[in-house]
Motif scaffolding. Structure first.
Motif, PDB file in Angstrom:
ATOM      1  N   VAL A   1       0.977  -1.311  -0.121  1.00 29.55           N
ATOM      2  CA  VAL A   1       0.094   0.118  -0.082  1.00 29.55           C
ATOM      3  C   VAL A   1       0.690   1.383   0.101  1.00 29.55           C
ATOM      4  O   VAL A   1       0.763   2.029  -0.770  1.00 29.55           O
ATOM      5  N   ASN A   2       1.845   1.176   0.816  1.00 32.24           N
ATOM      6  CA  ASN A   2       2.711   2.290   0.931  1.00 32.24           C
ATOM      7  C   ASN A   2       3.579   2.564  -0.291  1.00 32.24           C
ATOM      8  O   ASN A   2       3.847   3.780  -0.725  1.00 32.24           O
ATOM      9  N   SER A   3       3.734   1.547  -1.117  1.00 33.30           N
ATOM     10  CA  SER A   3       4.640   1.628  -2.431  1.00 33.30           C
ATOM     11  C   SER A   3       3.564   2.262  -3.647  1.00 33.30           C
ATOM     12  O   SER A   3       4.141   2.649  -4.865  1.00 33.30           O
ATOM     13  N   LEU A   4       2.443   2.385  -3.273  1.00 34.12           N
ATOM     14  CA  LEU A   4       1.338   2.754  -4.322  1.00 34.12           C
ATOM     15  C   LEU A   4       1.477   4.115  -4.850  1.00 34.12           C
ATOM     16  O   LEU A   4       1.911   4.790  -3.996  1.00 34.12           O
ATOM     17  N   GLU A   5       1.351   4.560  -6.016  1.00 37.68           N
ATOM     18  CA  GLU A   5       1.290   5.946  -6.426  1.00 37.68           C
ATOM     19  C   GLU A   5       0.047   6.434  -5.824  1.00 37.68           C
ATOM     20  O   GLU A   5      -0.848   5.830  -5.574  1.00 37.68           O
ATOM     21  N   GLU A   6       0.073   7.837  -5.592  1.00 41.37           N
ATOM     22  CA  GLU A   6      -1.015   8.456  -5.043  1.00 41.37           C
ATOM     23  C   GLU A   6      -2.584   8.145  -5.656  1.00 41.37           C
ATOM     24  O   GLU A   6      -3.619   8.042  -4.972  1.00 41.37           O
ATOM     25  N   LYS A   7      -2.371   8.029  -6.851  1.00 46.47           N
ATOM     26  CA  LYS A   7      -3.867   7.841  -7.501  1.00 46.47           C
ATOM     27  C   LYS A   7      -4.340   6.440  -7.070  1.00 46.47           C
ATOM     28  O   LYS A   7      -5.692   6.274  -7.219  1.00 46.47           O
TER      29      LYS A   7
ATOM     30  N   ASP B   1      -3.736   6.142   7.879  1.00 44.28           N
ATOM     31  CA  ASP B   1      -4.914   6.737   7.434  1.00 44.28           C
ATOM     32  C   ASP B   1      -5.667   5.752   6.355  1.00 44.28           C
ATOM     33  O   ASP B   1      -6.763   5.882   6.009  1.00 44.28           O
ATOM     34  N   ARG B   2      -4.786   4.843   5.672  1.00 41.99           N
ATOM     35  CA  ARG B   2      -5.332   3.838   4.582  1.00 41.99           C
ATOM     36  C   ARG B   2      -5.383   2.688   5.348  1.00 41.99           C
ATOM     37  O   ARG B   2      -5.925   1.529   4.705  1.00 41.99           O
ATOM     38  N   VAL B   3      -4.891   2.243   6.633  1.00 41.42           N
ATOM     39  CA  VAL B   3      -5.091   0.990   7.249  1.00 41.42           C
ATOM     40  C   VAL B   3      -5.647   1.060   8.577  1.00 41.42           C
ATOM     41  O   VAL B   3      -5.429   2.014   9.308  1.00 41.42           O
TER      42      VAL B   3
ATOM     43  N   GLU C   1       3.082  -4.796  15.956  1.00 34.30           N
ATOM     44  CA  GLU C   1       4.227  -4.906  15.158  1.00 34.30           C
ATOM     45  C   GLU C   1       3.551  -4.224  13.786  1.00 34.30           C
ATOM     46  O   GLU C   1       4.303  -3.343  12.983  1.00 34.30           O
ATOM     47  N   LEU C   2       2.364  -4.580  13.239  1.00 37.24           N
ATOM     48  CA  LEU C   2       1.961  -4.059  11.994  1.00 37.24           C
ATOM     49  C   LEU C   2       1.393  -2.900  12.343  1.00 37.24           C
ATOM     50  O   LEU C   2       1.427  -1.822  11.330  1.00 37.24           O
ATOM     51  N   GLU C   3       0.727  -2.395  13.553  1.00 37.84           N
ATOM     52  CA  GLU C   3       0.181  -1.112  13.689  1.00 37.84           C
ATOM     53  C   GLU C   3       1.484   0.025  13.589  1.00 37.84           C
ATOM     54  O   GLU C   3       1.226   0.936  13.045  1.00 37.84           O
ATOM     55  N   SER C   4       2.663  -0.560  14.197  1.00 42.75           N
ATOM     56  CA  SER C   4       3.831   0.351  14.239  1.00 42.75           C
ATOM     57  C   SER C   4       4.210   0.494  12.848  1.00 42.75           C
ATOM     58  O   SER C   4       4.714   1.589  12.532  1.00 42.75           O
ATOM     59  N   LEU C   5       4.251  -0.395  11.955  1.00 37.50           N
ATOM     60  CA  LEU C   5       4.641  -0.354  10.593  1.00 37.50           C
ATOM     61  C   LEU C   5       3.824   0.462   9.838  1.00 37.50           C
ATOM     62  O   LEU C   5       4.364   1.617   9.116  1.00 37.50           O
ATOM     63  N   ALA C   6       2.602   0.690   9.977  1.00 35.95           N
ATOM     64  CA  ALA C   6       1.711   1.550   9.170  1.00 35.95           C
ATOM     65  C   ALA C   6       1.950   2.877   9.749  1.00 35.95           C
ATOM     66  O   ALA C   6       2.048   3.623   8.737  1.00 35.95           O
TER      67      ALA C   6
ATOM     68  N   LEU D   1      -7.750   3.042  -2.376  1.00 33.57           N
ATOM     69  CA  LEU D   1      -7.702   1.988  -1.614  1.00 33.57           C
ATOM     70  C   LEU D   1      -7.672   2.118  -0.180  1.00 33.57           C
ATOM     71  O   LEU D   1      -6.844   2.854   0.437  1.00 33.57           O
ATOM     72  N   LYS D   2      -8.557   1.235   0.736  1.00 31.05           N
ATOM     73  CA  LYS D   2      -8.289   1.172   2.171  1.00 31.05           C
ATOM     74  C   LYS D   2      -8.256  -0.214   2.454  1.00 31.05           C
ATOM     75  O   LYS D   2      -8.741  -1.194   1.655  1.00 31.05           O
ATOM     76  N   VAL D   3      -7.458  -0.614   3.469  1.00 26.30           N
ATOM     77  CA  VAL D   3      -7.113  -1.984   4.028  1.00 26.30           C
ATOM     78  C   VAL D   3      -7.526  -2.251   5.265  1.00 26.30           C
ATOM     79  O   VAL D   3      -7.212  -1.237   6.347  1.00 26.30           O
ATOM     80  N   SER D   4      -8.448  -3.057   5.596  1.00 28.90           N
ATOM     81  CA  SER D   4      -9.041  -3.399   6.915  1.00 28.90           C
ATOM     82  C   SER D   4      -8.446  -4.777   7.498  1.00 28.90           C
ATOM     83  O   SER D   4      -8.642  -5.667   6.782  1.00 28.90           O
TER      84      SER D   4
END
Length: 391
Positions: A231-237, A267-269, A255-260, A242-245
């Motif tokens: 998700v982080n590597s995606l271009e802004e468009k 804001d996307r995860v 660890e996942l929350e810290s990475l996000a 896209l949102k990830v739940s």
């Protein structure tokens, strides 16, 4: 009618795949007219409000509060092995069959010794290959003493079991290295019943965002950090659409929350749960546009089919997946699903771009998913091989 004893560390209302499988098996065998008892534990991963409403046929053993570390989980598994055996000798009985499910392997050892005491045939139900899947977590190396001991226990139980059931064809092939073909059966997971809740339709072209959902355990072998990095590597468009739940709980959640947060995509995860299966059904039907499944690439993990493959296919929405073996074959046969190479951030990034760019077409094509499950993987039909084992 046969008298059957099931030994399982996980049983409803626990919210794990093993709990759903073994609870459904108990119900199925009882419906077939067999007399079934269960030795299990009290739930420790289900929501607090989830009550235990048992019959006298369910014998739950108490477990100590143990830290959630690797050593703690091993202690917990050893504790259940001992307590389940004590539970039987405290109230012994005669059984025609003793079914023990692994992992953990220690439950299988308890089941074997109980079968010797009660005179029953020992059936080993294998959901994941141990210790291979433990090596996949990275917690132990293949040559370590714990793994060598676990490998010995694995071969011992395979040899002692009168019959072995597995959840996938490649897993059965692996087990048949140690067992006659006729003594190994495939009993797929499947679904208990098809959901009847309508799912989200394809959004209009001006939709705000798509909600990609992962539902399940945040564990060591799911490689969920891959999705956050992609998700982080995606271009802004694409990122803006896209949102990830993440719905569930597990060892890796913090660890996942810290990475996000570190990558600036909080804001996307989002993270929520855990939920019961019925709660999750309604949430996915109302909020999910697509579903996500991934396992790290590993020889042992590639032998299995995650049970969520069948659960996800019920929703008739695209599935973004990184799997191998039979699990990949099943999902790859349906054009509404998107495959990516396991452990590859770049490949997953391309899959997410495809999801956003072609969602309406993928959504329409995914309509075949539910029909496929209905025709091939209803739980009671998947359990029918047990009728050839238990007679």
């Amino acid at each position: 009618m046969a008298r059957i004893l099931i030994i399982t560390q996980y049983f409803l209302p626990e919210i794990t795949a093993a709990a759903y499988r073994l609870s459904a098996l108990e119900s199925y065998l009882t419906k077939q007219g067999h007399d079934v008892d269960v030795i299990t534990t009290f739930p420790h991963r289900s929501p607090n409000e989830q009550a235990v409403n048992d019959t006298p046929k369910i014998n739950r053993v108490s477990m100590p509060t143990i830290e959630g570390s690797t050593k703690g989980r091993i202690k917990e598994q050893l504790w259940f092995m001992v307590r389940s055996f004590i539970a039987f000798i405290s109230k012994p009985g005669r059984y025609d069959y003793v079914i023990a499910t692994s992992p953990p392997l220690f439950a299988g050892l308890s089941g074997y010794f109980i079968s010797k005491l009660c005179g029953g045939r020992f059936i080993l139900d294998i959901r994941d290959i141990w210790p291979g899947s433990i090596i996949a977590t990275g917690l132990f190396s293949s040559g370590s003493i714990p793994i060598r001991l676990a490998s010995f226990l694995e071969r011992f139980l395979y040899h002692k079991a009168a019959h072995i059931t597995t959840v996938a064809k490649p897993m059965a092939t692996y087990v048949r290295q140690y067992k006659k073909n006729s003594d190994v059966s495939i009993v797929y997971n499947g679904v208990d019943e098809l959901i009847n809740t309508p799912v989200i339709g394809a959004p209009d072209s001006d939709f705000k965002h798509l909600n990609l959902v992962y539902a399940g355990n945040f564990g060591l072998v799911q490689g969920l950090d891959l999705l956050i990095r992609a998700v982080n590597s995606l271009e802004e468009k694409h990122k803006s659409q896209l949102k990830v739940s993440f719905l569930g709980q597990g060892f890796k959640q913090k660890e996942l929350e810290s990475l996000a947060a570190e990558l600036g995509v909080s804001d996307r995860v989002s993270f929520a749960g855990p939920y019961t299966k019925s709660e999750l059904t309604h949430i996915l039907a109302e909020e999910a546009h697509a579903l996500f499944i991934h396992l790290k690439s590993d020889p042992s993990l590639n032998l299995t089919i995650p049970s969520k493959v069948f659960d996800c296919m019920q929703y008739n929405i695209p599935i973004v997946y990184g799997l191998s073996g039979e699990a990949h074959e099943i999902l790859n046969n349906h054009p509404g699903n998107i495959s990516f190479r396991q452990d590859s951030v770049e490949d997953l990034k391309l899959a997410l771009e495809k999801l956003v760019n072609n969602y309406k077409v993928l959504h329409a094509a995914s309509a075949a998913n539910r029909t496929f499950v209905k025709d091939n993987f209803l739980r009671e039909e998947c359990f029918q091989p047990f009728l050839n084992i238990i007679y």
